[in-house]
Design a protein around this motif. Structure first.
Motif, short mmCIF file in Angstrom:
data_model
loop_
_atom_site.label_atom_id
_atom_site.label_comp_id
_atom_site.label_asym_id
_atom_site.label_seq_id
_atom_site.Cartn_x
_atom_site.Cartn_y
_atom_site.Cartn_z
N ILE A 33 -9.53 -31.77 38.41
CA ILE A 33 -9.34 -32.04 40.11
C ILE A 33 -8.69 -33.13 40.25
O ILE A 33 -9.29 -34.21 39.70
N VAL A 34 -7.79 -33.38 40.79
CA VAL A 34 -7.13 -34.44 41.17
C VAL A 34 -6.55 -34.91 42.62
O VAL A 34 -6.34 -33.69 43.23
N LYS A 35 -6.74 -36.16 42.96
CA LYS A 35 -6.25 -36.41 44.16
C LYS A 35 -4.80 -36.08 44.44
O LYS A 35 -3.77 -36.27 43.40
N GLU A 36 -4.11 -35.85 45.53
CA GLU A 36 -2.87 -35.64 45.94
C GLU A 36 -2.17 -37.01 45.62
O GLU A 36 -0.91 -36.85 45.25
N SER A 37 -2.55 -38.12 45.56
CA SER A 37 -1.89 -39.40 45.35
C SER A 37 -1.94 -39.67 43.86
O SER A 37 -1.24 -40.77 43.42
N ALA A 38 -2.61 -38.96 43.07
CA ALA A 38 -2.56 -39.34 41.59
C ALA A 38 -1.35 -38.77 40.83
O ALA A 38 -0.70 -37.59 41.06
N PRO A 39 -0.95 -39.43 39.81
CA PRO A 39 0.17 -38.94 39.04
C PRO A 39 -0.12 -37.74 38.12
O PRO A 39 -1.27 -37.47 37.65
N LEU A 40 0.68 -36.86 37.84
CA LEU A 40 0.45 -35.71 37.39
C LEU A 40 1.09 -35.76 35.88
O LEU A 40 2.10 -36.35 35.76
N PRO A 41 0.39 -35.23 34.88
CA PRO A 41 1.13 -34.97 33.61
C PRO A 41 2.28 -34.10 33.65
O PRO A 41 2.50 -33.06 34.63
N LEU A 42 3.15 -34.24 32.98
CA LEU A 42 4.59 -33.37 32.98
C LEU A 42 4.73 -32.02 32.41
O LEU A 42 5.48 -31.28 32.68
N LEU A 43 3.57 -32.20 31.39
CA LEU A 43 3.58 -30.87 30.59
C LEU A 43 2.43 -30.05 30.24
O LEU A 43 1.38 -30.70 30.42
N PHE A 44 2.46 -28.59 30.10
CA PHE A 44 1.59 -28.07 29.74
C PHE A 44 0.29 -28.11 30.91
O PHE A 44 -0.87 -28.11 30.41
N ILE A 45 0.97 -27.79 32.28
CA ILE A 45 -0.38 -27.80 33.33
C ILE A 45 0.26 -26.58 34.13
O ILE A 45 1.39 -26.27 34.28
N ASN A 46 -0.56 -26.26 34.85
CA ASN A 46 -0.53 -25.04 36.05
C ASN A 46 -1.21 -25.61 37.11
O ASN A 46 -2.40 -25.49 37.46
N ALA A 47 -0.34 -26.43 37.92
CA ALA A 47 -0.73 -27.18 39.28
C ALA A 47 -0.95 -26.19 40.44
O ALA A 47 -0.05 -25.25 40.78
N LYS A 48 -1.90 -26.49 41.31
CA LYS A 48 -2.13 -25.57 42.57
C LYS A 48 -2.66 -26.57 43.41
O LYS A 48 -3.60 -27.21 43.12
#
Length: 253
Positions: free
Chosen positions: A30-45
Motif C-alpha cells: 500500500i502506497v500514498k498517491e504521492s509516492a514514486p512507483l516501481p516501473l516494472l512487475f507491478i499491478n497498480a490499482k
C-alpha cells in the motif's frame, strides 16, 4: 506485486486494507498517491476511499486493540514516513492473525517496534505544537496562527485548542501541508487555502487588528524581562525550542 494507491488519509488506508483481504491480493503493498512507483512487475490499482469499507476494518480492529491501539495506527499514518504503510500493514496483519494476544506490546516484532517509535515521535511534535502556537488577532476578530510541524499533527491538536479557546474564533494553518483547522465558536472544520506567508508584508500588516502590533510588542517585552542572563543556557533552550520553530514564535521574530 500488487500496488494499492490510496489518498494518504487514514480512511483511505483502511479501505485499501479491506480490498486486499476482499480480493486476496498477494504479494501486496500500500502506497500514498504521492509516492514514486516501481516501473516494472507491478499491478497498480487506485483505491477510492470508501467510508463503509473503512468502517468495517475500523470496527474489527477496535474490537481487538481498542481506542488506544487505533490511536497508535492513526499516529503512524500522520507521520507521513515513506515506510509507514509497510509497518502498519504488518502490524494489522499481526493483530488480525492473533486477536487474543496483546501484539502491540511485543517489541520483538520489528514493525510493532517501529510503530511505537513513530507514536513517540509524533507525540513529542504534538506537545510542541500545543506549546508553540502563537495567535495573532486579525481585523475580522479571528485569532490566526501559522505552524510548520515535521508531522501532520493538526488532527491531534484539534481537541486541545477547542477546549482551551472555546470563546474565541481561531484558525491554525499548516504552511507545509496547505490546510488548517478553523473554530467558529461552535464546530471545528478543516479548511484549505492558497495561502502565502503575509506576516512581513504590507498585506499581512493590514490583515492584523489595530492593536495587535502593540500586544506583540508587550509580549516581547515580557519575555525579555523574565529572562535571567546569568542563568542563560542556549544549548538547553535549543533542546526544548528547536530553531526550526522560531520563525512562528512572536518572541523570536
Amino acid at each position: 506485486m500488487h500496488i494499492l494507491i490510496y489518498d494518504g488519509s487514514f480512511e483511505g488506508f483502511l479501505t485499501a486494507v479491506f480490498e486486499l483481504y476482499e480480493y486476496k491480493l498477494a504479494p501486496v503493498q500500500i502506497v500514498k498517491e504521492s509516492a514514486p512507483l516501481p516501473l516494472l512487475f507491478i499491478n497498480a490499482k487506485i483505491v477510492i476511499t470508501d467510508r463503509v469499507k473503512a468502517e468495517r476494518v475500523f470496527t474489527k480492529l477496535n474490537a481487538i486493540i481498542g481506542k488506544k491501539g487505533i490511536h497508535q495506527l492513526l499516529c503512524s499514518i500522520l507521520t507521513e514516513k515513506d515506510d509507514c504503510e509497510i509497518h502498519l500493514l504488518n502490524v494489522i496483519r499481526y493483530v488480525l492473525k492473533n486477536p487474543n494476544d496483546n501484539v502491540l506490546q511485543n517489541m520483538a516484532d520489528p514493525s510493532v517496534l517501529k510503530l511505537a517509535q513513530q507514536v513517540k515521535m509524533i507525540g513529542r511534535e504534538k506537545h510542541r505544537m500545543e506549546a508553540f502556537v502563537r495567535f495573532k488577532l486579525t481585523c475580522d476578530d479571528i485569532y490566526f496562527s501559522e505552524i510548520e510541524p515535521d508531522f501532520n499533527v493538526l488532527p491531534l491538536i484539534l481537541s486541545h485548542f477547542k477546549q482551551r479557546y472555546q470563546d474565541q474564533k481561531w484558525l491554525i494553518f499548516d504552511q507545509k501541508r496547505h490546510y488548517g483547522i478553523f473554530y467558529d465558536l461552535q464546530t471545528v472544520e478543516y479548511v484549505e487555502m492558497d495561502f502565502n506567508e503575509l506576516k512581513n508584508s504590507r498585506a499581512g500588516l493590514e490583515m492584523l487588528a489595530k492593536d495587535e502590533e502593540l500586544y506583540q510588542s508587550l509580549w516581547k517585552t515580557y519575555f525579555k524581562s523574565t529572562n535571567i542572563k546569568a542563568r542563560k543556557n542556549t544549548r538547553l533552550h535549543l533542546q526544548h525550542v528547536p530553531k526550526r520553530y522560531w520563525k512562528y514564535l512572536t518572541e523570536k521574530v
